[in-house]
Design an enzyme around this catalytic site. Sequence first.
Site, mmCIF file in Angstrom:
data_model
loop_
_atom_site.group_PDB
_atom_site.id
_atom_site.type_symbol
_atom_site.label_atom_id
_atom_site.label_comp_id
_atom_site.label_asym_id
_atom_site.label_seq_id
_atom_site.Cartn_x
_atom_site.Cartn_y
_atom_site.Cartn_z
ATOM 1 N N SER A 1 2.517 -8.645 -8.125
ATOM 2 C CA SER A 1 3.463 -8.356 -9.200
ATOM 3 C C SER A 1 4.026 -9.630 -9.801
ATOM 4 O O SER A 1 4.292 -9.697 -11.007
ATOM 5 C CB SER A 1 4.587 -7.438 -8.712
ATOM 6 N N GLU A 2 4.224 -10.693 -8.967
ATOM 7 C CA GLU A 2 4.648 -11.984 -9.489
ATOM 8 C C GLU A 2 4.057 -13.134 -8.690
ATOM 9 O O GLU A 2 3.812 -12.998 -7.485
ATOM 10 C CB GLU A 2 6.179 -12.129 -9.501
ATOM 11 N N THR A 3 3.819 -14.226 -9.390
ATOM 12 C CA THR A 3 3.406 -15.489 -8.787
ATOM 13 C C THR A 3 4.359 -16.567 -9.280
ATOM 14 O O THR A 3 4.672 -16.634 -10.472
ATOM 15 C CB THR A 3 1.963 -15.846 -9.183
#
Length: 311
Positions: free
Chosen positions: A48-50
């Site tokens: 979902s996020e990096t």
Amino acid sequence: MSKSERAYFILDVFTHEVLAGNPLAVVLDSDGLSDGEMQKIAREFNLSETVFVSPPKNPAHNAALRIFTPSCELPFAGHPTVGAAVLLGSQRFPDLERDMDSVMMLEEKIGLVRARVKLYANGAGGGAGDAVFDVPSLSKPFDIQLGSKDEIAAALGLHIKDIGFENHVPTVFAAGVPFVMVPIRDMEAIGRASPVLPSWNTAFGSHDHNDAYLYTRETVRHGSSFHTRMFAPTMGIVEDPATGSAAAAFAGCICRFDQPGKGTHSFVIEQGFEMGRASIINLEFEVADGRLSAERIGGKAVIVASGVLYI
């Protein structure tokens, strides 16, 4: 390490257990990467996020962070802030003989974020650590034209009677990133919810952040205050196991409908249970003169894996 090798870590955030919570990739040594390369790497991880870490502009701060979903960059997000703060703390103090508290000053697109980190000696406490950060932009109403209650129910695969409880109705709040807050009558109904893409834009608007944050007072765990789910299908995230930025925005929703009195208020928010990724988010806010005066988001994080990018 050559310039073409960049260390990365995978953490599970808002949990003290591996393979629970919300997974996060953190890429260290991100200097020299273009925006396009960061976006491609985030798509490669497909989480979902990096987070991409680089030296801060102000040498008095700890790091600069950039946060990408598989499809776009975000100015701020909760589980990347918690996870990056814990990881950077563990990198700074790798061989602790006792638990340690520290403060991290993190430069994000939204501004400077202050995080208090507790690191555990020898992995005690079930994880790499805990982090609590001051929300840099307090929750406030956000102007998005929503569809009718019928249209919102249709976009979630629910019945109109499933939408709303007590005096709570769908609203939009933002603490950096906007979320449509959708009250759901009970656990049975929230468990049935699923995005219906052909109806999504009609219900939640046709724009970059038409994300739906569902909540109900019924909970799985006795100590939780709310049970939540977050859907962001147009951002490439069908469902998110834990969404700290949505919890930060939720503070404004609680204030509007529950009208808590002056002082400090604490809530435990559970999320991700339907995905088998149980997550616990701590929300604390202060009320003065009938409005929010401060917000904090906190949770645990544990390191799951590490590696090297050859980019």
